[in-house]
Design a protein around this motif. Structure first.
Motif, short mmCIF file in Angstrom:
data_model
loop_
_atom_site.label_atom_id
_atom_site.label_comp_id
_atom_site.label_asym_id
_atom_site.label_seq_id
_atom_site.Cartn_x
_atom_site.Cartn_y
_atom_site.Cartn_z
N ALA A 31 5.55 -9.28 49.00
CA ALA A 31 6.59 -10.14 48.41
C ALA A 31 7.52 -10.67 49.50
CB ALA A 31 7.39 -9.36 47.38
N PRO A 32 8.00 -11.90 49.31
CA PRO A 32 8.93 -12.48 50.27
C PRO A 32 10.22 -11.66 50.37
CG PRO A 32 8.14 -14.15 48.72
CD PRO A 32 7.68 -12.82 48.21
N HIS B 262 12.29 -19.20 41.10
CA HIS B 262 13.48 -19.80 41.71
C HIS B 262 13.80 -21.17 41.09
CE1 HIS B 262 14.87 -17.07 44.75
NE2 HIS B 262 13.69 -17.00 45.36
N VAL C 118 7.10 -16.68 42.96
CA VAL C 118 8.52 -16.57 43.31
C VAL C 118 9.16 -17.96 43.34
CG1 VAL C 118 10.11 -15.98 45.20
CG2 VAL C 118 8.35 -14.34 44.48
N GLY C 119 8.45 -18.93 43.90
CA GLY C 119 8.96 -20.31 43.91
C GLY C 119 9.16 -20.85 42.50
N VAL D 225 1.86 -14.61 45.15
CA VAL D 225 3.21 -14.06 44.93
C VAL D 225 4.27 -15.08 45.38
CG1 VAL D 225 4.83 -12.24 45.58
CG2 VAL D 225 2.47 -11.65 45.03
N ALA D 226 4.06 -15.71 46.52
CA ALA D 226 5.01 -16.71 47.00
C ALA D 226 5.12 -17.88 46.02
CB ALA D 226 4.62 -17.20 48.39
N GLY D 227 3.99 -18.33 45.48
CA GLY D 227 4.01 -19.41 44.50
C GLY D 227 4.76 -19.02 43.24
N GLN E 118 -0.79 -12.91 48.78
CA GLN E 118 0.49 -13.31 49.36
C GLN E 118 0.85 -14.73 48.93
OE1 GLN E 118 0.73 -12.97 53.65
NE2 GLN E 118 2.93 -12.64 53.50
N GLN E 119 -0.11 -15.62 48.93
CA GLN E 119 0.12 -17.00 48.49
C GLN E 119 0.47 -17.04 47.00
OE1 GLN E 119 -3.22 -19.60 49.20
NE2 GLN E 119 -2.11 -21.42 48.52
N VAL F 162 12.92 -10.23 47.52
CA VAL F 162 12.22 -10.04 46.24
C VAL F 162 11.79 -8.58 46.13
CG1 VAL F 162 10.23 -10.68 44.83
CG2 VAL F 162 11.41 -12.43 46.21
#
Length: 184
Positions: free
Chosen positions: A27-28, A180, A176-177, A172-174, A169-170, A31
């Protein structure tokens, strides 16, 4: 941001729980991913409900309520989600109307891992059908279905496949975006 990650599997060596633990590590910054299971939740029984909602259900419900988002990992059993996950959702939706209050508008994403070769597409589709009834806000920007999970995780449940690690990872980042953007 706090994401509650719910595993639809109970097995100690569950690849779905391992997938969520890996997501927590990837996670970033800023987070937190809180990995939970459905241990301790009994089979749904209206008579038990009439005596009061079990403590394990209440604890999980409050954790979901406190989270900014929900990430669910589901195995695939007989072309659908496992009964333990459906049972947990049934309890979380009780008393009547609680499902919409708890899940309504909650940013939600789905992942899944299986030892088979076809991923968890049917389990995720079945799960979407149930969660649509609650009004979850689904992130449709990505789906992650890990096939042949026995080769992706080692005996200790550590993610050892670099390609899957990058995909997770991609993913989870997506997600999270997405969360947000919803909150701004």
């Amino acid at each position: 941001m706090k994401i509650l990650a719910l595993s639809g599997a109970l097995r100690r060596a569950s690849v779905n729980t391992a997938l969520l633990r890996a997501a927590a590590m990837l996670a970033p910054a800023g987070v937190t991913v809180d990995v939970r299971t459905l241990h301790g939740i009994p089979l749904y029984d209206g008579d038990v409900e009439a005596e009061g909602i079990p403590a394990a259900v209440t604890t999980l419900r409050e954790a979901i309520r406190a989270a900014d988002a929900l990430l669910i990992a589901t195995p695939e059993y007989n072309n659908s989600m496992p009964g333990v996950l459906k049972n947990g959702l049934d309890w979380l939706s009780r008393p009547s109307g609680e499902g919409g209050k708890l899940f309504g508008g909650k940013p939600t994403a789905l992942v899944g891992a299986t030892p088979g070769g076809f991923g968890t597409v049917q389990a995720q589709d079945a799960l979407l059908s149930v969660l649509r009834a609650f009004g979850n806000d689904f992130w449709m920007g990505g789906r992650l279905m890990v096939s042949k999970a026995g080769t992706v995780f080692d005996a200790d449940g550590q993610l050892v496949d670099d390609k899957v690690r990058a995909q997770l990872q991609q993913f989870v980042a997506g997600f999270v975006g997405f969360v947000h953007k919803r909150s701004t």
